[in-house]
Design a protein around this motif. Structure first.
Motif, mmCIF file in Angstrom:
data_model
loop_
_atom_site.group_PDB
_atom_site.id
_atom_site.type_symbol
_atom_site.label_atom_id
_atom_site.label_comp_id
_atom_site.label_asym_id
_atom_site.label_seq_id
_atom_site.Cartn_x
_atom_site.Cartn_y
_atom_site.Cartn_z
ATOM 1 N N LEU A 58 -28.235 20.227 -7.932
ATOM 2 C CA LEU A 58 -27.219 19.468 -7.207
ATOM 3 C C LEU A 58 -27.043 20.058 -5.822
ATOM 4 O O LEU A 58 -26.925 21.271 -5.670
ATOM 5 N N ASP A 59 -26.997 19.212 -4.813
ATOM 6 C CA ASP A 59 -26.763 19.674 -3.447
ATOM 7 C C ASP A 59 -25.573 18.925 -2.848
ATOM 8 O O ASP A 59 -25.597 18.490 -1.698
ATOM 9 N N VAL A 60 -24.530 18.777 -3.656
ATOM 10 C CA VAL A 60 -23.343 18.013 -3.287
ATOM 11 C C VAL A 60 -22.113 18.916 -3.376
ATOM 12 O O VAL A 60 -22.176 20.017 -3.915
ATOM 13 N N PRO A 61 -20.975 18.465 -2.853
ATOM 14 C CA PRO A 61 -19.748 19.242 -3.022
ATOM 15 C C PRO A 61 -19.356 19.324 -4.503
ATOM 16 O O PRO A 61 -19.447 18.328 -5.233
ATOM 17 N N LEU A 62 -18.910 20.501 -4.938
ATOM 18 C CA LEU A 62 -18.508 20.730 -6.317
ATOM 19 C C LEU A 62 -16.992 20.876 -6.399
ATOM 20 O O LEU A 62 -16.379 21.565 -5.583
ATOM 21 N N ILE A 63 -16.388 20.241 -7.400
ATOM 22 C CA ILE A 63 -14.953 20.350 -7.640
ATOM 23 C C ILE A 63 -14.740 21.514 -8.601
ATOM 24 O O ILE A 63 -15.194 21.473 -9.751
ATOM 25 N N THR A 64 -14.075 22.577 -8.126
ATOM 26 C CA THR A 64 -13.918 23.788 -8.926
ATOM 27 C C THR A 64 -12.457 24.229 -8.976
ATOM 28 O O THR A 64 -11.613 23.669 -8.295
ATOM 29 N N TYR A 65 -12.184 25.249 -9.785
ATOM 30 C CA TYR A 65 -10.816 25.786 -9.923
ATOM 31 C C TYR A 65 -9.800 24.683 -10.245
ATOM 32 O O TYR A 65 -8.739 24.617 -9.657
ATOM 33 N N GLN A 66 -10.137 23.780 -11.154
ATOM 34 C CA GLN A 66 -9.256 22.669 -11.550
ATOM 35 C C GLN A 66 -8.977 21.694 -10.412
ATOM 36 O O GLN A 66 -7.993 20.948 -10.446
ATOM 37 N N GLY A 67 -9.812 21.707 -9.383
ATOM 38 C CA GLY A 67 -9.604 20.815 -8.253
ATOM 39 C C GLY A 67 -8.962 21.489 -7.060
ATOM 40 O O GLY A 67 -8.683 20.835 -6.054
ATOM 41 N N ALA A 68 -8.735 22.797 -7.151
ATOM 42 C CA ALA A 68 -8.126 23.514 -6.026
ATOM 43 C C ALA A 68 -9.097 23.690 -4.869
ATOM 44 O O ALA A 68 -8.682 23.789 -3.713
ATOM 45 N N VAL A 69 -10.394 23.742 -5.170
ATOM 46 C CA VAL A 69 -11.400 23.947 -4.128
ATOM 47 C C VAL A 69 -12.573 22.990 -4.338
ATOM 48 O O VAL A 69 -13.101 22.869 -5.447
ATOM 49 N N TRP A 79 -14.597 21.689 1.598
ATOM 50 C CA TRP A 79 -14.076 20.350 1.854
ATOM 51 C C TRP A 79 -12.584 20.258 1.570
ATOM 52 O O TRP A 79 -11.891 19.429 2.161
ATOM 53 N N PHE A 80 -12.103 21.052 0.649
ATOM 54 C CA PHE A 80 -10.737 20.904 0.143
ATOM 55 C C PHE A 80 -10.288 22.256 -0.385
ATOM 56 O O PHE A 80 -11.034 22.933 -1.098
ATOM 57 N N ASP A 81 -9.071 22.676 -0.031
ATOM 58 C CA ASP A 81 -8.575 23.985 -0.463
ATOM 59 C C ASP A 81 -7.058 23.929 -0.575
ATOM 60 O O ASP A 81 -6.372 23.752 0.420
ATOM 61 N N ARG A 82 -6.544 24.049 -1.809
ATOM 62 C CA ARG A 82 -5.108 23.966 -2.043
ATOM 63 C C ARG A 82 -4.673 25.153 -2.917
ATOM 64 O O ARG A 82 -4.646 25.066 -4.137
ATOM 65 N N PRO A 83 -4.321 26.293 -2.303
ATOM 66 C CA PRO A 83 -3.932 27.472 -3.081
ATOM 67 C C PRO A 83 -2.493 27.395 -3.601
ATOM 68 O O PRO A 83 -1.672 26.616 -3.101
ATOM 69 N N ASN A 186 -1.925 24.787 -7.435
ATOM 70 C CA ASN A 186 -1.101 24.035 -6.492
ATOM 71 C C ASN A 186 -0.875 22.625 -7.069
ATOM 72 O O ASN A 186 -1.771 22.071 -7.707
ATOM 73 N N PRO A 187 0.292 22.013 -6.865
ATOM 74 C CA PRO A 187 0.522 20.669 -7.413
ATOM 75 C C PRO A 187 -0.458 19.624 -6.917
ATOM 76 O O PRO A 187 -0.660 18.596 -7.567
ATOM 77 N N GLU A 188 -1.075 19.857 -5.756
ATOM 78 C CA GLU A 188 -2.089 18.930 -5.243
ATOM 79 C C GLU A 188 -3.480 19.282 -5.751
ATOM 80 O O GLU A 188 -4.453 18.610 -5.405
ATOM 81 N N ALA A 189 -3.554 20.330 -6.557
ATOM 82 C CA ALA A 189 -4.854 20.798 -7.044
ATOM 83 C C ALA A 189 -5.037 20.395 -8.499
ATOM 84 O O ALA A 189 -4.638 21.096 -9.418
#
Length: 270
Positions: A58-69, A79-83, A186-189
């Motif tokens: 895979l060479d795509v963005p990965l959704i990790t840490y329950q969606g936090a990163v 692409w996305f970071d919500r600590p 984070n609630p947004e994660a």
């Protein structure tokens, strides 16, 4: 038409032996070759998820840490970071001490624990990751944590989850990823928010997404995707909101779903 497939790892893509079957790997490659984006949506930390992404090429963005990163598989872009906030991070450490629950925290793709015990050792073996022991977790909290994980007996964690939900309410996202894992972000994660963000960046509509998962922390993933697929081994609460229930993780349930809805959709009467 499906344009994006987001797949959970543990209990979903991975067998109980923490492996992806060869037939499933082949099917995922065929899906990618057809022009569909395939990504992972996992509670695992990025270094752990990346190993499976590399296996799948895979060479795509990965959704990790329950969606936090959300981070590129090649680690070129976040692409996305919500600590978790500093205040909540500190309070979670206090609550872990008060209730005598094992806590480990994540920051900059490193997992930290204040003690070197069976919980962190078992986690490291299962996730095939290293860990760092630090005496004072509070010394890291100013920056906030990517994720906080509590490990313990399932019933104890159920009670502890109620305590956390009563204290934090909507200011934190709290969910079990396994019977003995309770995760706070984070609630947004969450996987659903992250999935929608990624789809928007890729110009993909919600109706063109398939989400596949098995546990409580996959609820937002299943509800957000245009087609929510739950594994045969999934928890009943998730099955109750599924659009489709596939086979178990040990019976190549992901492969079955991909054949049903992406590779051979004409054979699906629904």
């Amino acid at each position: 038409m499906c344009k994006l497939v987001a797949i959970d790892l543990d209990g979903t893509l991975l067998t109980d032996q923490l492996e992806i079957t060869p037939n499933t790997i082949t099917a995922i490659q065929q899906v990618i070759e057809s022009g569909v984006v395939v990504t992972l949506a996992t509670g695992r930390m990025f270094p752990s998820a990346k190993k499976f992404a590399d296996q799948l090429k895979l060479d795509v963005p990965l959704i990790t840490y329950q969606g936090a990163v959300i981070k590129d598989a090649e680690e070129k872009k976040v692409w996305f970071d919500r600590p978790v906030s500093e205040a909540i991070s500190k309070r979670l450490i206090e609550l872990a001490h008060e209730h005598q629950v094992h806590i480990q925290v994540y920051q900059d793709d490193i997992v930290y624990s204040a003690v070197d015990n069976e919980e962190i050792q078992g986690y490291a073996r299962e996730g095939d990751v290293s860990y760092t022991v630090i005496d004072d977790l509070n010394s890291l909290s100013e920056k906030g944590f990517t994720k906080v994980l509590f490990i313990g007996e399932p019933m104890n964690l159920d009670r502890f989850q109620i305590t956390l939900q009563q204290e934090f309410g909507a200011s934190a996202h709290i969910a079990k990823s396994k019977p003995h894992y309770l995760e706070v972000t984070n609630p947004e994660a969450n996987k659903g928010t992250a999935l929608l963000y990624l789809a928007e960046q890729l110009g993909i509509e919600r109706s063109e997404i398939i989400g596949i998962g098995d546990n409580h922390n996959d609820f937002e993933l299943i509800m957000t995707a245009g087609l929510g697929v739950v594994m045969g081994n999934g928890v009943e609460a998730l099955k109750s909101v599924a659009d489709y229930i596939t086979k178990t993780n040990n019976d190549e349930g992901v492969l079955h779903a991909l054949e049903q809805f992406v590779l051979n959709p004409v054979t699906n009467d629904n």
